[in-house]
Write a protein that holds these residues in place. Structure first.
Motif, PDB file in Angstrom:
ATOM      1  N   MET A   1       0.855  -1.194   0.000  1.00  9.38           N
ATOM      2  CA  MET A   1       0.000   0.000   0.000  1.00  9.38           C
ATOM      3  C   MET A   1       0.882   1.233   0.000  1.00  9.38           C
ATOM      4  SD  MET A   1      -3.079   0.859   2.635  1.00  9.38           S
ATOM      5  CE  MET A   1      -4.087   2.308   2.457  1.00  9.38           C
ATOM      6  N   GLY A   2       0.466   2.223  -0.710  1.00 13.47           N
ATOM      7  CA  GLY A   2       1.218   3.466  -0.755  1.00 13.47           C
ATOM      8  C   GLY A   2       0.276   4.654  -0.750  1.00 13.47           C
ATOM      9  N   PHE A   3       0.868   5.809  -0.738  1.00 12.34           N
ATOM     10  CA  PHE A   3       0.071   7.028  -0.690  1.00 12.34           C
ATOM     11  C   PHE A   3       0.610   8.006  -1.724  1.00 12.34           C
ATOM     12  CE2 PHE A   3      -0.060   5.189   3.559  1.00 12.34           C
ATOM     13  CZ  PHE A   3      -1.428   5.107   3.756  1.00 12.34           C
ATOM     14  N   GLY A   4      -0.313   8.531  -2.499  1.00 14.47           N
ATOM     15  CA  GLY A   4       0.080   9.530  -3.480  1.00 14.47           C
ATOM     16  C   GLY A   4       0.402  10.861  -2.833  1.00 14.47           C
ATOM     17  N   SER A   5      -0.310  11.210  -1.792  1.00  7.74           N
ATOM     18  CA  SER A   5      -0.061  12.466  -1.075  1.00  7.74           C
ATOM     19  C   SER A   5       0.087  12.156   0.396  1.00  7.74           C
ATOM     20  CB  SER A   5      -1.209  13.448  -1.324  1.00  7.74           C
ATOM     21  OG  SER A   5      -1.416  13.628  -2.702  1.00  7.74           O
ATOM     22  N   PRO A   6       1.209  11.564   0.781  1.00  7.06           N
ATOM     23  CA  PRO A   6       1.338  11.125   2.172  1.00  7.06           C
ATOM     24  C   PRO A   6       1.260  12.269   3.165  1.00  7.06           C
ATOM     25  CG  PRO A   6       3.417  10.940   0.986  1.00  7.06           C
ATOM     26  CD  PRO A   6       2.389  11.263  -0.039  1.00  7.06           C
ATOM     27  N   GLN A   7       1.539  13.503   2.720  1.00  2.06           N
ATOM     28  CA  GLN A   7       1.462  14.614   3.671  1.00  2.06           C
ATOM     29  C   GLN A   7       0.050  14.798   4.215  1.00  2.06           C
ATOM     30  OE1 GLN A   7       2.146  14.878   0.489  1.00  2.06           O
ATOM     31  NE2 GLN A   7       1.000  16.497  -0.500  1.00  2.06           N
ATOM     32  N   ASN A   8      -0.938  14.327   3.423  1.00  2.75           N
ATOM     33  CA  ASN A   8      -2.310  14.481   3.894  1.00  2.75           C
ATOM     34  C   ASN A   8      -2.640  13.539   5.046  1.00  2.75           C
ATOM     35  OD1 ASN A   8      -2.921  16.525   2.162  1.00  2.75           O
ATOM     36  ND2 ASN A   8      -3.705  15.182   0.562  1.00  2.75           N
ATOM     37  N   LEU A   9      -1.747  12.611   5.335  1.00  2.00           N
ATOM     38  CA  LEU A   9      -1.975  11.733   6.482  1.00  2.00           C
ATOM     39  C   LEU A   9      -1.945  12.516   7.785  1.00  2.00           C
ATOM     40  CD1 LEU A   9       0.092   8.572   5.516  1.00  2.00           C
ATOM     41  CD2 LEU A   9      -2.373   8.773   5.682  1.00  2.00           C
ATOM     42  N   LEU A  10      -1.426  13.742   7.699  1.00  2.00           N
ATOM     43  CA  LEU A  10      -1.429  14.585   8.900  1.00  2.00           C
ATOM     44  C   LEU A  10      -2.851  14.809   9.398  1.00  2.00           C
ATOM     45  CD1 LEU A  10       1.270  17.244   8.004  1.00  2.00           C
ATOM     46  CD2 LEU A  10       1.416  15.449   9.716  1.00  2.00           C
ATOM     47  N   ALA A  71      -8.469   8.406   1.869  1.00  2.00           N
ATOM     48  CA  ALA A  71      -8.836   8.799   0.508  1.00  2.00           C
ATOM     49  C   ALA A  71      -8.136  10.088   0.122  1.00  2.00           C
ATOM     50  CB  ALA A  71     -10.348   8.966   0.403  1.00  2.00           C
ATOM     51  N   LEU A  72      -8.061  11.017   1.083  1.00  2.00           N
ATOM     52  CA  LEU A  72      -7.407  12.292   0.831  1.00  2.00           C
ATOM     53  C   LEU A  72      -5.916  12.119   0.604  1.00  2.00           C
ATOM     54  CD1 LEU A  72      -8.563  15.158   0.759  1.00  2.00           C
ATOM     55  CD2 LEU A  72      -7.750  15.485   3.082  1.00  2.00           C
ATOM     56  N   SER A  73      -5.349  11.103   1.214  1.00  3.71           N
ATOM     57  CA  SER A  73      -3.913  10.857   1.078  1.00  3.71           C
ATOM     58  C   SER A  73      -3.572  10.082  -0.182  1.00  3.71           C
ATOM     59  CB  SER A  73      -3.413  10.072   2.294  1.00  3.71           C
ATOM     60  OG  SER A  73      -3.703  10.771   3.464  1.00  3.71           O
ATOM     61  N   GLY A  74      -4.565   9.796  -0.971  1.00  2.00           N
ATOM     62  CA  GLY A  74      -4.299   9.103  -2.237  1.00  2.00           C
ATOM     63  C   GLY A  74      -3.814   7.685  -2.024  1.00  2.00           C
ATOM     64  N   ALA A  75      -4.444   6.980  -1.126  1.00  2.00           N
ATOM     65  CA  ALA A  75      -3.997   5.614  -0.855  1.00  2.00           C
ATOM     66  C   ALA A  75      -4.198   4.742  -2.090  1.00  2.00           C
ATOM     67  CB  ALA A  75      -4.772   5.045   0.323  1.00  2.00           C
ATOM     68  N   TYR A  76      -3.269   3.881  -2.279  1.00  2.00           N
ATOM     69  CA  TYR A  76      -3.384   2.949  -3.401  1.00  2.00           C
ATOM     70  C   TYR A  76      -2.758   1.628  -3.008  1.00  2.00           C
ATOM     71  CZ  TYR A  76       1.456   4.339  -4.248  1.00  2.00           C
ATOM     72  OH  TYR A  76       2.777   4.601  -4.097  1.00  2.00           O
ATOM     73  N   ARG A 198       9.922  14.510  -8.486  1.00  2.00           N
ATOM     74  CA  ARG A 198       8.563  14.555  -7.945  1.00  2.00           C
ATOM     75  C   ARG A 198       7.578  13.729  -8.766  1.00  2.00           C
ATOM     76  NH1 ARG A 198       8.102  20.976  -6.369  1.00  2.00           N
ATOM     77  NH2 ARG A 198       9.610  20.939  -4.700  1.00  2.00           N
ATOM     78  N   ASP A 199       8.090  13.081  -9.767  1.00  2.00           N
ATOM     79  CA  ASP A 199       7.212  12.252 -10.585  1.00  2.00           C
ATOM     80  C   ASP A 199       6.657  11.125  -9.719  1.00  2.00           C
ATOM     81  OD1 ASP A 199       7.120  11.340 -13.920  1.00  2.00           O
ATOM     82  OD2 ASP A 199       6.367  10.050 -12.341  1.00  2.00           O
ATOM     83  N   PRO A 200       5.331  11.056  -9.553  1.00  2.00           N
ATOM     84  CA  PRO A 200       4.768  10.065  -8.626  1.00  2.00           C
ATOM     85  C   PRO A 200       5.050   8.629  -9.035  1.00  2.00           C
ATOM     86  CG  PRO A 200       3.034  11.117  -9.905  1.00  2.00           C
ATOM     87  CD  PRO A 200       4.296  11.864 -10.206  1.00  2.00           C
ATOM     88  N   VAL A 201       5.221   8.403 -10.329  1.00  2.00           N
ATOM     89  CA  VAL A 201       5.483   7.037 -10.772  1.00  2.00           C
ATOM     90  C   VAL A 201       6.963   6.726 -10.684  1.00  2.00           C
ATOM     91  CG1 VAL A 201       5.332   5.463 -12.729  1.00  2.00           C
ATOM     92  CG2 VAL A 201       3.481   7.075 -12.279  1.00  2.00           C
ATOM     93  N   LEU A 202       7.785   7.721 -11.032  1.00  2.00           N
ATOM     94  CA  LEU A 202       9.222   7.492 -11.127  1.00  2.00           C
ATOM     95  C   LEU A 202       9.913   7.557  -9.774  1.00  2.00           C
ATOM     96  CD1 LEU A 202      11.356   6.981 -13.282  1.00  2.00           C
ATOM     97  CD2 LEU A 202      11.716   9.439 -13.403  1.00  2.00           C
ATOM     98  N   SER A 203       9.531   8.525  -8.970  1.00  2.00           N
ATOM     99  CA  SER A 203      10.297   8.796  -7.754  1.00  2.00           C
ATOM    100  C   SER A 203      10.374   7.611  -6.794  1.00  2.00           C
ATOM    101  CB  SER A 203       9.729  10.025  -7.050  1.00  2.00           C
ATOM    102  OG  SER A 203       8.385   9.833  -6.746  1.00  2.00           O
ATOM    103  N   PRO A 204       9.322   6.816  -6.626  1.00  2.00           N
ATOM    104  CA  PRO A 204       9.478   5.687  -5.691  1.00  2.00           C
ATOM    105  C   PRO A 204      10.528   4.688  -6.133  1.00  2.00           C
ATOM    106  CG  PRO A 204       7.168   6.082  -6.198  1.00  2.00           C
ATOM    107  CD  PRO A 204       7.966   6.873  -7.177  1.00  2.00           C
ATOM    108  N   ARG A 205      10.798   4.639  -7.433  1.00  2.00           N
ATOM    109  CA  ARG A 205      11.733   3.626  -7.931  1.00  2.00           C
ATOM    110  C   ARG A 205      13.120   4.188  -8.150  1.00  2.00           C
ATOM    111  NH1 ARG A 205      10.789   1.830 -12.828  1.00  2.00           N
ATOM    112  NH2 ARG A 205       9.602   3.606 -13.573  1.00  2.00           N
ATOM    113  N   LEU A 206      13.210   5.512  -8.158  1.00  2.00           N
ATOM    114  CA  LEU A 206      14.464   6.152  -8.533  1.00  2.00           C
ATOM    115  C   LEU A 206      15.367   6.312  -7.320  1.00  2.00           C
ATOM    116  CD1 LEU A 206      16.165   7.519 -10.664  1.00  2.00           C
ATOM    117  CD2 LEU A 206      14.956   9.650 -10.187  1.00  2.00           C
ATOM    118  N   LEU A 605      -7.314   3.694  -4.238  1.00  2.00           N
ATOM    119  CA  LEU A 605      -8.376   3.287  -3.320  1.00  2.00           C
ATOM    120  C   LEU A 605      -9.298   4.447  -2.957  1.00  2.00           C
ATOM    121  CD1 LEU A 605      -6.337   1.041  -0.880  1.00  2.00           C
ATOM    122  CD2 LEU A 605      -7.803   0.322  -2.736  1.00  2.00           C
ATOM    123  N   GLY A 606      -9.032   5.614  -3.560  1.00  2.00           N
ATOM    124  CA  GLY A 606      -9.789   6.812  -3.180  1.00  2.00           C
ATOM    125  C   GLY A 606     -11.290   6.625  -3.310  1.00  2.00           C
ATOM    126  N   GLY A 607     -11.733   6.130  -4.455  1.00  2.00           N
ATOM    127  CA  GLY A 607     -13.161   5.963  -4.677  1.00  2.00           C
ATOM    128  C   GLY A 607     -13.774   4.970  -3.715  1.00  2.00           C
TER     129      GLY A 607
END
Lengths: 637, 301
Positions: A1-10, A71-76, A198-206, A605-607
């Protein structure tokens, strides 16, 4: 599981607030009463230990809040789908820019990058697979995906820096080629652009591995050899270090060597005058003081040593003759330029006397062609159809709105509208130096041209070197500031025609094309040799990626190609990126492989979470309605 | 504390206008109020006065007649006092809820009644009792017979603290064991005990020939159920037992009904046994109780 906008977990901080609200609502007061017998009836209907009962509403609200925050944190969710290949894949991406060749402590930055890569290879599991991609001007797959560790190591070990500045587009292309689910280990000495980090797809792997540190470097930015015995030369040297340095310099031409030095303040440049040179030929300027980067320490230029060279300008238009004469003198002030009408030459009258055995250095013919002129090179502008008889170039119809493809700002080509032109088609062994379009509209974008029409060609004929310019230069086209592209193309062409045949001076990264009907041997500055085979146009070509002297050995002929390198950004080795600029900077100690290979897909998982929160909200509303006065059980007693 | 008001000069001046409704005390005259000394049968000489026709010759002072040749009659202080004992329940329940100051109200009432009694030439005292771990704890003040000695009650009144369990029957039994002449007994308590206990206590007083009156004391919040709504942890002031409940809505109503039931049961018992019963619910009700409630029930005339 990951988060697209983890800062929103605040926002999960609202959960303890909810708990506090709940606890406050359930907080009890201690009340001393005279006798519990007064509360007998009340206690009879109040269950004991009520405080520890769970409230369904609280759990519903907590779950709703959590779902909304997730949902706000962009969980996936990451799914590992079936992979045909082995378990893990890592792409090693190397920056081969000039600065990677900077020496630090006896080894280059690229060497350090290789060592880190070798460590990664050593830590990897036996079934892990690697691929190697290098980039500078272009991204190049050096080794396809493989589990053969020895082969990968050999591929990495064979990497060598080139004398060009790496293009950001090449880096992007390399990362795109690395795509898929693989982990990417990028070895570079420059900060990776923020957009990529900051590329959401690239940065986790880079995983960026920054190599190198601040280093002192000097560079020759420009070399003007001056004119032999006439004007002094000028050398532009930059000091990229943070301290004052006295830099030793050597300028040499055949049979002549000048040694000088310059004290240059930190991070500034100096102009060093030398000469005038007493001899002409290939001028080589060199920084003698050791520094970190060698590629920018040498620079080559050519100056004509022979005196009394003549050039002839032939045109039916007086204004064209004047314009071309001025340009020729600007290109080589030592030239003696003679301008005549074609009719004068056709009448057998020679308005010049070069002496016995002498010939013109260059003849420029505009809208005409006169045979029998003894010249080292010919430049035909707006050619007549007679040219086809004598030169391997076909001349076609006249177009009224010819366009020349020139380099525009931002690296994109654009089409410069020139006016009339005669369509030309180069024959075998003739190199097209510039192309354009025969479109009729103004401002046609380059991409809209149906086909690339040759506008400037260069070749060798029986009577020597020749060049053909397709467009007409009447109406002071070459002096029109809005059409400077035409002037630049013409000047470059004149320089090429006036330079010796056996010498070419180019910038690193440029393609060198030489006419040859047979295979030639190319000897590179690093000592490596290769064989170049001619293409269908009887041309051999190579890209000068190393700074220095290339030697092309043709049967019975030898051509030297001098490649100059200078790039202010790459030569500035003191501008080392700060660590803070590196977001997910590479951690060589981190586990080498955290990303599985095979197809990994992410499912947002947002929806789903929003739907879940909505359902909980509906349930809570139902409970509240059921608890409303007049319905259901009494309130809290 | 509220009991200090019992020694406030203004309150005392107000109390002097009241009199206890004692049915069998003064014997000679019938009037609304006895003021001054009344001649009567007694052993304590009080004064001399000239003989008037009709005077009882038994009281003629012959020695004076022999020396002075005047007829002088000796007068004596009449023995018409009765003993008034105010029994105050000082158990821990009288101190809870603390804000209600039930014990303070009980002591204020007790002192006020004692002052009224003293004003009527009666002797009065206060007796406080409760049951503690050491057994029955009884505190009794000395009898006050004169207004000058009334302030001596103040240290006793202010020293009483609520503690221990309610022991009405046991306390009354201890009081009766002194075998004092039967007089007036006023029992002040919250009566938060089993009905059998306070019924037994009151019956003991009646059996011993005491004119018995009962004053039911409760606090303002306690009587009205004006507790702050919400979750409460109740603690019984005497037993220490704790129970948790939500004080709201129907719970308040149930509580008030229970209070009314207890009071009604006590009142019923008193009515059946000719015991004057008065309610003093809340400190603010002191004046109302003294001027309306107690006169209505005959406790005060």
């Amino acid at each position: 599981m990951g988060f697209g906008s983890p800062q929103n977990l605040l926002y999960l901080a609202a959960l303890p607030v909810l708990v506090l609200i709940y606890l406050r609502a359930r907080s009890r007061r201690n009340l001393e009463v005279s006798s519990l017998r007064l509360f007998e009836e009340v206690l009879r209907v109040t269950p004991r230990g009520r405080r520890f009962q769970t409230d369904r509403l609280f759990w519903l609200e907590a779950a709703t809040l959590s779902a909304l925050v997730l949902a706000l944190s962009g969980a996936y969710l990451k799914h590992r789908t079936a992979s045909a290949g082995p378990a893990r894949l890592d792409t090693l991406v190397f920056d081969l820019g000039a600065s990677m060749g900077a020496q630090e402590g006896g080894q280059s930055r690229l060497d350090r990058a290789k060592q880190e890569a070798f460590q990664i290879l050593a830590r990897a599991a036996p079934d892990d697979r690697f691929s190697v991609i290098a980039y500078a001007l272009e991204a190049e797959l050096r080794h396809a995906e493989s589990a053969d560790r020895a082969s990968i190591k050999a591929s990495v070990a064979a990497l060598a820096p080139v004398a060009v500045a790496p293009r950001p587009a090449a880096l992007r292309a390399a990362l795109m080629r690395a795509g898929g689910p693989s982990r990417i280990d990028l070895f570079t000495d420059r900060a990776v652009p923020e957009t990529l980090m900051r590329d959401p797809v690239l940065s986790p792997r880079l995983h960026v591995h920054l190599v190198g540190a601040r280093a002192e470097n000097f560079a020759i930015a420009a070399l003007d050899p001056g004119m032999v015995n006439t004007t002094p030369g000028m050398l532009t040297v930059r000091n990229f270090s943070d301290s004052l340095h006295t830099i030793g310099l050597e300028i040499s031409v055949p049979n002549e060597r000048i040694k000088t030095s310059a004290t240059i303040p930190p991070r500034s440049q100096a102009f060093i005058r030398f000469g005038p040179l007493k001899h002409g030929g290939l001028v080589h300027a060199r920084i003698a003081t050791p520094d970190a980067l060698a590629a920018d320490n040498d620079r080559y230029a050519y100056t004509e040593g022979s005196q009394g060279r003549h050039a002839l300008v032939v045109s039916p238009s007086a204004e064209v003759r004047a314009d071309l004469s001025r340009i020729l003198i600007a290109v080589d002030p030592q030239l003696s330029v003679i301008a005549v009408e074609p009719e004068q030459l056709r009448a057998g009258h020679e308005p010049y006397d070069l002496g016995a055995g002498q010939r013109l250095a260059l003849v420029v013919m505009h809208d005409c062609y006169v045979r029998g002129i003894r010249a080292g090179a010919r430049l035909i502008i707006f050619p007549s159809r007679e040219v086809m008889v004598h030169l391997p170039v076909r001349v076609g119809r006249i177009v009224e709105h010819a366009q020349l493809r020139v380099a525009g700002f931002g690296g994109e080509d654009r089409l410069l509208v020139l006016g009339r032109a005669r369509m030309i088609e180069p024959g075998p062994g003739v190199e097209t130096l510039a192309s354009g379009a025969a479109g009729s509209g103004m401002g046609t974008p380059a991409g809209a041209a149906s086909s690339a029409v040759p506008m400037v060609v260069l070749g060798n004929g029986e009577a020597g070197r020749f060049a053909v310019v397709a467009f007409d230069v009447r109406n002071h086209l070459l002096l029109d500031p809005d059409r400077a592209g035409a002037l630049i193309a013409t000047v470059n062409l004149m320089k090429r025609l006036l330079a010796p045949l056996s010498l070419r001076i180019v910038s690193t990264g440029s393609w060198v094309r030489l006419p040859s009907a047979a295979a030639v041997r190319l000897l590179r500055p690093d000592g490596t040799a290769t064989t170049l085979r001619p293409d269908g146009q009887r041309m051999v070509h190579f890209q000068a990626l190393l700074a220095g002297r290339y030697r092309v050995e043709k049967p019975g002929e030898q051509v030297e190609v001098m490649a100059n390198y200078y790039d202010a950004a790459e030569s500035d080795l003191a501008a080392y990126p700060r660590a803070s600029a590196l977001a997910p900077a590479g951690d060589t100690q981190s586990p080498a492989f955290s990303v599985p290979t095979g197809a990994t897909s992410t499912q947002p998982l947002g929806g789903l979470l929003m739907a879940f929160a909505l359902a909980l909200f509906v349930i809570e509303t139902g409970i509240l309605i059921a608890r409303a006065p007049g319905r259901g059980k009494p309130h809290d007693v | 504390m509220i009991e200090a008001r019992a020694f406030d000069p203004q309150v005392l001046a107000w109390l002097e206008r009241l009199a206890l409704g004692i049915q069998r005390s003064r014997s000679i005259r019938v009037g609304e109020r006895s003021v001054g000394r009344i001649q009567g049968v007694g052993i304590e000489p009080e004064n001399f006065r000239n003989y008037a026709p009709g005077d009882d010759l038994r009281f003629l002072d012959w020695n004076v007649f022999a020396r002075l040749d005047d007829l002088v009659t000796r007068t004596y202080r009449a023995t018409r006092q009765i003993e008034i004992t105010v029994l105050v329940d000082s158990s821990a329940s009288m101190g809870a809820p603390y804000e209600d100051d039930k014990l303070g109200l009980a002591l204020l009432l007790a002192a006020a009644l004692a002052y009224i009694a003293i004003c009527d030439n009666n002797s009065a005292r206060l007796v406080c009792f409760s049951r503690t771990r050491g057994g029955l704890h009884v505190q009794a003040s000395p009898f006050c017979r004169r207004l000058e000695t009334y302030p001596d009650l103040r240290p006793f009144v202010t020293a009483v603290r609520s503690r221990g369990d309610t022991a009405l029957d046991e306390g009354v039994a201890a009081f009766l064991s002194e075998r004092r002449p039967a007089g007036l007994a006023i029992l002040i308590s919250d009566f938060l005990v089993d009905a059998a206990e306070y019924e037994s206590a009151l019956a003991r007083l009646l059996t011993a020939g005491f004119e018995t009156k009962a004053i039911h004391v409760m606090g303002e919040r306690e009587s009205t159920g004006s507790f702050e709504a919400g979750l409460c942890m109740l603690r019984d002031a005497e037993s220490g037992e704790r129970r948790e409940l939500v004080m709201a809505g129907e719970a308040i109503e149930l509580y008030r009904a229970k209070v009314a039931e207890l009071a009604q049961r006590l009142a019923g018992f008193c009515t059946r046994h000719a015991i004057a019963y008065a309610q003093a619910f809340g400190v603010a009700s002191f004046e109302r109780v003294m001027t309306r409630e107690l006169p209505r029930l005959g406790v005060i005339r």
